[in-house]
Design an enzyme around this catalytic site. Sequence first.
Site, PDB file in Angstrom:
ATOM      1  N   HIS A 289      46.414  34.863  70.747  1.00 18.94           N
ATOM      2  CA  HIS A 289      46.333  34.971  69.296  1.00 18.94           C
ATOM      3  C   HIS A 289      47.693  35.273  68.668  1.00 18.94           C
ATOM      4  O   HIS A 289      47.801  36.170  67.830  1.00 18.94           O
ATOM      5  CB  HIS A 289      45.354  36.083  68.900  1.00 18.94           C
ATOM      6  CG  HIS A 289      43.944  35.856  69.313  1.00 18.94           C
ATOM      7  ND1 HIS A 289      42.994  36.868  69.337  1.00 18.94           N
ATOM      8  CD2 HIS A 289      43.303  34.735  69.711  1.00 18.94           C
ATOM      9  CE1 HIS A 289      41.841  36.377  69.739  1.00 18.94           C
ATOM     10  NE2 HIS A 289      41.998  35.086  69.986  1.00 18.94           N
ATOM     11  N   PRO A 290      48.759  34.557  68.976  1.00 19.33           N
ATOM     12  CA  PRO A 290      50.046  34.870  68.354  1.00 19.33           C
ATOM     13  C   PRO A 290      50.058  34.508  66.872  1.00 19.33           C
ATOM     14  O   PRO A 290      49.609  33.433  66.478  1.00 19.33           O
ATOM     15  CB  PRO A 290      51.041  33.997  69.138  1.00 19.33           C
ATOM     16  CG  PRO A 290      50.223  32.849  69.634  1.00 19.33           C
ATOM     17  CD  PRO A 290      48.868  33.424  69.910  1.00 19.33           C
TER      18      PRO A 290
END
Length: 540
Positions: free
Chosen positions: A468-469
């Site tokens: 989930h960057p």
Amino acid sequence: MRQFDYIIVGGGTAGCLLANRLSANPRNDVLLLEAGGNDRYLWIHVPVGYLYTMNNPRTDWCMKTQPDAGLNGRSLNYPRGRVIGGSSAINGMIYMRGQAADYDAWAAQGNAGWSWEEVLPFFLRHEDHAFIKNHWHAQGGEWRIEHQRLSWEILGAFRDAAAECGIPPTDDFNAGDNEGCGYFHVNQRNGVRVSAARAFLHPIKKRPNLTVLLGAEVTEIGFVDKTATSVSFIHQGSLETVQVGQEVVLAAGAVHSPMLLQRAGIGDSADLSPLGITPLHHLAGVGKNLQDHLQLRTVFRVNNTKTLNEKANRLLGRLAMGLEYIFTRRGPLSMAPSQLGCFAKSSANQPRANLEYHVQPLSTEKLGDPLHPFPAITASVCNLRPESRGYVRLSERNDIRSPIIVPNYLSTPGDQQVAADSIRLTRKIMSASALAKYGPEELLPGPDKQDDEALFAAAGQIGTTIFHPVGTCRMGPVDDTGAVVDERLRVHGIDRLRVVDASIMPNITSGNTSSPTLMIAEKASELMLEDQAARAQVAS
């Protein structure tokens, strides 16, 4: 030299929706450039196929982080989709918006129009919920949401155990407050993955005003007086350049969008000069503010029940699973990576849920290894709002395939404490009476890890990215020296250039990030069309 009204760089989660919305007006000539390939690959569409798409160069950029001190010096694989549909073609398919307070915080930081009540209509605009239609959910859009098509006794028992620990059952994580425990809703249609390409792009591929080029790697954005005027890219071995009439939109994701800006000379001058890049415009925040959800994989052996471990380790079991999916689109092959979700507070002093569990009826020593030969479950838990901040930047001037990714996981005392508290909460749930008959036995991190210091070290050993960057081109007002784009997602100091993807999030949302990225693109498309109309009015 051909001219397009809009050039979208990146055919991922955001780019596919943008291409759909911007080309809906036949007067707009839209070009979508995707560096990856097509999605004609079986394992993209079979939900359990994520096992074969991550770390596969056909579908994944196969990037790695730098060795991370918070992870005891380990480097992690960092999956990013290298295919039309982007990471929505290889992710966990979980439909999750986050919490209302996430978006209210964005607005409070000077980003007008991004509060929960203001962004909710953009979630609803493309939603097609299979079984709920109310104030919070809509039907008839492109983004299909369904129940999962299987159940496990041990997961129901975990839900009951969570209730014993004060975490209530819930049937909907997406009404603004996701605290509770329940089964995830997933982006599938009848047991088949729904990616952004399948939802938004494939149905419109015959629009004459939309051009989609795969295998098109952008090399340069051209500027005149800090106004974006052209895009150059390599396609089928040739260098091509096209002009833009309205705007260039970077939708390449939280890793590639900041690198494209850096290569164009937009970023922190101190980062650009050592690479031989002449700064066009100094924006210190480009590539900074990297945030991600670090999951801690706790594993418990269980008895008196079945898990996927036993089925997957037997030839007849695998054959039965395959036949079940072929004929019914049900069973383990229809599984999202995680089936049961749980949102909870790591301690009583947390104002709202700050943990997310992804609970799975399977286990392995480490990701990529074979499943254990005995029944076990994995209860992965992540800190939803980490304090740690990292960065992304180019390693070389013209190389966007080998980025420097430094997440700085567990780099603050607050994150370390949440990690320790989350492992303790997991143990509390697993020791509840609802799970007693299964005799859970802790394998990871191991019952000998008890004090804070031991748990900090254990978290560094069992922690891994949950993919989930966000945040590397964060949104903020012009007087915010770390902001990259304004509340309309226009790059500060540059005309006709926007960033529209998860990189613009000021703070990470409290949950999985795919659907919030679609919301960002939905809202951005409206903002862009408004600005187009305003320019036309001025011109007339």
